[in-house]
Design a protein around this motif. Structure first.
Motif, PDB file in Angstrom:
ATOM      1  N   MET A  99       0.828  -1.198   0.000  1.00 57.86           N
ATOM      2  CA  MET A  99       0.000   0.000   0.000  1.00 57.86           C
ATOM      3  C   MET A  99       0.866   1.253   0.000  1.00 57.86           C
ATOM      4  SD  MET A  99      -2.543  -1.514   2.886  1.00 57.86           S
ATOM      5  CE  MET A  99      -3.592  -0.112   3.200  1.00 57.86           C
ATOM      6  N   ASN A 120     -19.424   2.566   2.015  1.00 53.61           N
ATOM      7  CA  ASN A 120     -18.188   2.684   1.238  1.00 53.61           C
ATOM      8  C   ASN A 120     -18.387   2.244  -0.206  1.00 53.61           C
ATOM      9  OD1 ASN A 120     -16.780   3.666   3.401  1.00 53.61           O
ATOM     10  ND2 ASN A 120     -15.936   1.684   4.000  1.00 53.61           N
ATOM     11  N   ALA A 121     -19.246   1.220  -0.407  1.00 51.29           N
ATOM     12  CA  ALA A 121     -19.496   0.732  -1.758  1.00 51.29           C
ATOM     13  C   ALA A 121     -20.065   1.856  -2.625  1.00 51.29           C
ATOM     14  CB  ALA A 121     -20.460  -0.450  -1.714  1.00 51.29           C
ATOM     15  N   GLU A 131     -14.134  10.058   4.468  1.00 53.50           N
ATOM     16  CA  GLU A 131     -12.810   9.847   3.879  1.00 53.50           C
ATOM     17  C   GLU A 131     -12.044  11.172   3.798  1.00 53.50           C
ATOM     18  OE1 GLU A 131     -10.962   7.204   2.273  1.00 53.50           O
ATOM     19  OE2 GLU A 131     -12.233   5.953   3.533  1.00 53.50           O
ATOM     20  N   ILE A 132     -12.723  12.215   3.335  1.00 55.18           N
ATOM     21  CA  ILE A 132     -12.056  13.513   3.152  1.00 55.18           C
ATOM     22  C   ILE A 132     -11.625  14.081   4.505  1.00 55.18           C
ATOM     23  CG2 ILE A 132     -12.332  15.855   2.251  1.00 55.18           C
ATOM     24  CD1 ILE A 132     -12.390  13.813   0.046  1.00 55.18           C
ATOM     25  N   ARG A 135      -8.686  12.248   5.653  1.00 53.32           N
ATOM     26  CA  ARG A 135      -7.541  12.595   4.803  1.00 53.32           C
ATOM     27  C   ARG A 135      -6.905  13.898   5.298  1.00 53.32           C
ATOM     28  NH1 ARG A 135      -5.882  12.605  -0.867  1.00 53.32           N
ATOM     29  NH2 ARG A 135      -3.807  13.487  -0.693  1.00 53.32           N
TER      30      ARG A 135
ATOM     31  N   TYR B  13      -9.032  17.633  -1.656  1.00 50.76           N
ATOM     32  CA  TYR B  13      -8.750  16.212  -1.501  1.00 50.76           C
ATOM     33  C   TYR B  13      -9.737  15.385  -2.307  1.00 50.76           C
ATOM     34  CZ  TYR B  13      -5.589  17.633   2.163  1.00 50.76           C
ATOM     35  OH  TYR B  13      -4.570  18.209   2.854  1.00 50.76           O
ATOM     36  N   GLU B  14     -10.944  15.928  -2.492  1.00 48.47           N
ATOM     37  CA  GLU B  14     -11.927  15.215  -3.309  1.00 48.47           C
ATOM     38  C   GLU B  14     -11.392  14.979  -4.719  1.00 48.47           C
ATOM     39  OE1 GLU B  14     -15.072  17.672  -2.287  1.00 48.47           O
ATOM     40  OE2 GLU B  14     -16.184  16.111  -1.254  1.00 48.47           O
ATOM     41  N   ASP B  16      -8.335  14.891  -5.551  1.00 43.51           N
ATOM     42  CA  ASP B  16      -7.174  14.013  -5.497  1.00 43.51           C
ATOM     43  C   ASP B  16      -7.586  12.556  -5.306  1.00 43.51           C
ATOM     44  OD1 ASP B  16      -4.363  13.749  -5.586  1.00 43.51           O
ATOM     45  OD2 ASP B  16      -4.356  13.373  -3.435  1.00 43.51           O
ATOM     46  N   GLN B  17      -8.768  12.342  -4.732  1.00 42.85           N
ATOM     47  CA  GLN B  17      -9.163  10.966  -4.405  1.00 42.85           C
ATOM     48  C   GLN B  17     -10.119  10.366  -5.423  1.00 42.85           C
ATOM     49  OE1 GLN B  17      -8.208  10.974   0.267  1.00 42.85           O
ATOM     50  NE2 GLN B  17     -10.280  10.471  -0.266  1.00 42.85           N
ATOM     51  N   ASN B 198     -14.868   1.457  -5.391  1.00 44.05           N
ATOM     52  CA  ASN B 198     -15.184   2.261  -4.208  1.00 44.05           C
ATOM     53  C   ASN B 198     -14.783   1.553  -2.926  1.00 44.05           C
ATOM     54  OD1 ASN B 198     -16.176   4.422  -5.579  1.00 44.05           O
ATOM     55  ND2 ASN B 198     -18.322   3.778  -5.457  1.00 44.05           N
ATOM     56  N   LEU B 199     -15.069   0.257  -2.876  1.00 41.92           N
ATOM     57  CA  LEU B 199     -14.675  -0.498  -1.685  1.00 41.92           C
ATOM     58  C   LEU B 199     -13.162  -0.476  -1.536  1.00 41.92           C
ATOM     59  CD1 LEU B 199     -16.990  -3.630  -1.883  1.00 41.92           C
ATOM     60  CD2 LEU B 199     -17.069  -1.828  -0.166  1.00 41.92           C
ATOM     61  N   ARG B 201     -10.959   1.689  -2.467  1.00 46.47           N
ATOM     62  CA  ARG B 201     -10.271   2.942  -2.128  1.00 46.47           C
ATOM     63  C   ARG B 201     -10.722   3.517  -0.795  1.00 46.47           C
ATOM     64  NH1 ARG B 201     -12.936   7.762  -5.659  1.00 46.47           N
ATOM     65  NH2 ARG B 201     -15.005   6.898  -5.907  1.00 46.47           N
ATOM     66  N   THR B 202     -11.621   2.832  -0.101  1.00 43.45           N
ATOM     67  CA  THR B 202     -12.046   3.348   1.205  1.00 43.45           C
ATOM     68  C   THR B 202     -11.544   2.427   2.317  1.00 43.45           C
ATOM     69  OG1 THR B 202     -14.126   2.200   0.869  1.00 43.45           O
ATOM     70  CG2 THR B 202     -14.110   4.548   0.385  1.00 43.45           C
ATOM     71  N   ARG B 206      -8.835  -0.834   2.435  1.00 41.66           N
ATOM     72  CA  ARG B 206      -7.567  -0.699   3.166  1.00 41.66           C
ATOM     73  C   ARG B 206      -7.458  -1.765   4.244  1.00 41.66           C
ATOM     74  NH1 ARG B 206      -8.658   4.967   2.697  1.00 41.66           N
ATOM     75  NH2 ARG B 206      -9.655   4.886   4.720  1.00 41.66           N
ATOM     76  N   MET B 209      -6.453  -4.996   2.542  1.00 49.14           N
ATOM     77  CA  MET B 209      -5.042  -5.014   2.129  1.00 49.14           C
ATOM     78  C   MET B 209      -4.127  -5.102   3.348  1.00 49.14           C
ATOM     79  SD  MET B 209      -4.860  -2.463  -1.121  1.00 49.14           S
ATOM     80  CE  MET B 209      -5.986  -1.178  -0.621  1.00 49.14           C
ATOM     81  N   ASP B 213      -1.284  -7.836   3.818  1.00 49.99           N
ATOM     82  CA  ASP B 213       0.138  -7.514   3.887  1.00 49.99           C
ATOM     83  C   ASP B 213       0.763  -7.895   5.220  1.00 49.99           C
ATOM     84  OD1 ASP B 213       0.140  -6.624   1.368  1.00 49.99           O
ATOM     85  OD2 ASP B 213       0.226  -4.494   1.825  1.00 49.99           O
ATOM     86  N   ARG B 339       0.370  -4.153 -14.153  1.00 53.96           N
ATOM     87  CA  ARG B 339       1.668  -3.540 -13.864  1.00 53.96           C
ATOM     88  C   ARG B 339       2.324  -3.080 -15.169  1.00 53.96           C
ATOM     89  NH1 ARG B 339       3.962  -0.590 -11.702  1.00 53.96           N
ATOM     90  NH2 ARG B 339       6.076  -0.620 -10.939  1.00 53.96           N
ATOM     91  N   GLU B 346       3.653   5.335 -17.077  1.00 53.47           N
ATOM     92  CA  GLU B 346       4.721   6.163 -16.509  1.00 53.47           C
ATOM     93  C   GLU B 346       5.708   6.590 -17.592  1.00 53.47           C
ATOM     94  OE1 GLU B 346       6.513   4.265 -13.067  1.00 53.47           O
ATOM     95  OE2 GLU B 346       4.524   4.153 -12.143  1.00 53.47           O
TER      96      GLU B 346
END
Lengths: 260, 355
Positions: A99, A120-121, A131-132, A135, B13-14, B16-17, B198-199, B201-202, B206, B209, B213, B339, B346
């Motif tokens: 991450m 969240n979905a 979230e904001i 952040r 931030y909106e 950016d996200q 959406n799931l 990135r919220t 996380r 993940m 990890d 990837r 990039e």
């Protein structure tokens, strides 16, 4: 800002921990006052990391009491400890390698996030606002620790010293009242150590966070900590301000070596 | 030179996200989606809609489901085919036994049934990891396919467990041509892909993940392991269940339990390995790669080499080339097509300048 050392926030009484026949900790008692930096030192295998693991519930001691913020407990799990405001870093970096820095630190705030997966979905309304809002707080921590330029980098690609700093950031994101640092300066060069020292002192002074840290660099420990506990073979052999501990013959014998 | 984000400043931030922070990505994506909805159904032949585009979408959805579990949450599963079977057979039974039940409700109920079954077979994940967990999901794979063939109630007492999908009708509009079925599949898959993103990135993603990890650290910062893992199993199986329903209703029309065997599970696992673990895009790329490459090779073989050698040899050659290509891609980029795509992007950002 003047530092205020308050009342006892964490009180450990007669803690004993063993794994099978191996005694990791024997009858250890000490306390931590609000707002102080408390160091735990001792030779390898003295039980320092076990002590931290007892405090945040990874290990369950067979005997003893732990009083945190007036609440007594025999055993608890890491989740409860986190919910009560105990955060920590690990001796071997325990970041989420796949991450980004930003996501790692955001994860540190998971306990404060109230929206469930159905919100969240949708990523709509309350979920997006949450979230904001988080952040914004995370960005403050990123500024505080001066890691703005790496916020979108996956942590696996970062050098060791920066990873340590990101781990500190993730712990701070939880806005803990008690922060446990397991060898925050291990494996760092002098410059990185100076940076880390500065950040630890800043966290302590500006955020008022109580810190318990394990460290092998005696210079650092004696410089930044208010009181030091010395462990050897799972027993407490010294406890007091740095100057007192430094001149204690028992401590010198066990840890600093007879030559000092 | 075209793909450059210079001058695109984010003031909140909106901004950016968002899912595609770079403007060019947004344009390309919008164009792709528009083409898929408004151009493909009119341009593509029935064969393409029925036998290529619809299955790619259905498999992409199943791969997305597996990717949620394996790519995001790190729980290896070999039961994808079984969860798809639960989705297909549950949808069939709900529509059969509840008179007048709308198709979409039946489909969602099928997905929820798969989610429930997924949670049950996900329980071992609380104690075991990796290959051992894969064995537990393998048990699900064999058990469910066996149960569907063994108990005739599931297939309404048809011979050897075969079910034939009922007519799809939504608000009186019949989805009976390949183009209409394709559009229905596309709409459902697009919606669920957005939900997955959406799931991811919220906080939910996380947490998954984090468990993947380093589970000890995840627990120490307050992530409940049991809840997080079981949620991953539930959401993943829901996706697989919906994919199974679409597999039966918009793609094949007639399915049997053996069609949801281990082969199917492996096929979908290959898709996420080739496409890219832990990525929504990867599920689509992987599905397209695994399904389209044989089609392309087939055409190529029959026009070039295939014309010179016997037909049986030509079809074997196809398989050989297919296998070699998979190995080649895994050597070039073990993290999958996603990837490769990112590296390409990039590079493109700098092109034509060296730095």
């Amino acid at each position: 800002m003047a530092r205020v050392i308050g009342d006892v926030i964490l009180d450990l009484q007669n803690i004993s921990l063993s794994f099978g026949g191996v005694k990791a900790l024997t009858n250890i008692s000490f306390d931590v006052r609000e707002g102080e930096i408390r160091a735990i030192i001792g030779p390898n295998g003295a039980g320092k990391s076990s002590m931290l693991n007892v405090i945040n519930g990874v290990y369950h001691p067979q005997q003893g009491r732990i009083v945190f913020r007036g609440q007594e407990r025999r055993r608890m799990n890491p989740h409860e400890a986190a919910a009560q405001g105990i955060a920590r870093t690990f001796q071997n970096i325990a970041l989420f390698k796949g991450m980004t820095v930003l996501d790692n630190i955001m994860t540190g705030r998971n306990l404060m996030m109230r929206r469930n997966f159905l919100w969240n979905a949708l990523y709509w309304g309350p979920s997006r606002r949450e979230e904001i809002a988080h952040r914004k707080r995370v960005e403050e921590i990123i500024d505080f620790l001066e890691i703005q330029n790496i916020r979108k980098t996956p942590v696996g690609r970062l050098p060791y010293g920066l990873q340590k700093r990101v781990e500190l950031a993730r712990a701070l994101a939880a806005e803990p009242s008690l922060l446990l640092l397991d060898e925050p300066m291990a494996g760092m060069n002098v410059e990185e150590k100076q940076d880390m020292c500065r950040f630890i002192l800043d966290v302590n002074e500006q955020l008022g966070t109580t810190i318990v840290l394990i460290e092998h660099d005696m210079g650092v420990v004696m410089d930044i900590s208010d009181r030091v506990v010395v462990l050897d073979y799972g027993r407490k052999i010294g406890d007091g301000p740095p100057d007192e501990v430094r001149n204690d013959p028992v401590v010198i014998e066990a840890y600093l070596g007879a030559g000092h | 030179m075209i793909y450059r984000e210079a001058g695109q400043f984010k003031a909140s931030y909106e901004e950016d996200q968002q899912i595609f922070p770079i403007k060019q990505d947004r344009i390309v994506m919008a164009a792709l989606v528009a083409a898929a909805f408004f151009v493909a159904p009119f341009v593509a032949s029935e064969y393409w809609l029925q036998a290529v585009l619809t299955p790619v979408l259905v498999f992409a959805l199943a791969a997305l489901g597996l990717n949620i579990l394996t790519g995001y949450a790190g729980q290896l599963s070999l039961g994808t085919g079984a969860f798809m079977a639960v989705g297909a057979y549950a949808t069939y039974n709900f529509l059969l036994r509840l008179d007048g039940l709308p198709f979409l409700v039946g489909l969602v109920l099928g997905g929820l049934s798969a989610a429930a079954v997924g949670v049950v077979f996900g329980l071992p994940s609380l104690r075991i990891k990796g290959f051992y967990l894969a064995m537990a999901t393998l048990a699900a794979q064999f058990f469910i396919v066996w149960a569907l063939a063994k108990f005739p109630w599931f297939s309404n007492y048809s011979s050897s467990g075969i079910i034939t999908a009922q007519r799809i009708e939504i608000f009186g509009f019949a989805f009976d041509t390949p183009a209409r079925k394709y559009l229905l599949t596309l709409a459902i898959v697009s919606l669920l892909a957005l939900v997955a993103k959406n799931l991811a990135r919220t906080n939910t993603g996380r947490s998954w993940m984090a468990v993947r990890d380093m589970d000890v650290a995840a627990e120490v910062i307050g992530i409940p392991l049991m809840k997080t893992k079981l949620l991953a199993f539930a959401v993943s199986s829901f996706y697989c269940g919906i994919a199974g329903g679409l597999y039966a209703y918009t793609y094949l029309g007639t399915v049997e339990p053996d069609g949801f065997g281990l082969d199917l599970s492996f096929k979908i696992l290959f898709m996420i390995i080739i496409g890219g673990m832990g990525s929504v895009l990867g599920a689509f790329l992987g599905a397209a790669f695994i399904l389209l490459l044989p089609v392309g090779l087939n055409v190529l073989m029959h026009t070039s080499v295939g014309a010179l050698v016997p037909a049986t040899l030509a079809s074997n050659l196809e398989l050989i080339v297919f296998g070699v290509l998979i190995i080649f891609f895994l050597i070039v980029e073990p993290h999958g097509l996603t990837r490769l795509w990112q590296i390409g992007k990039e590079k493109l950002r700098l092109w034509p300048f060296p730095h």
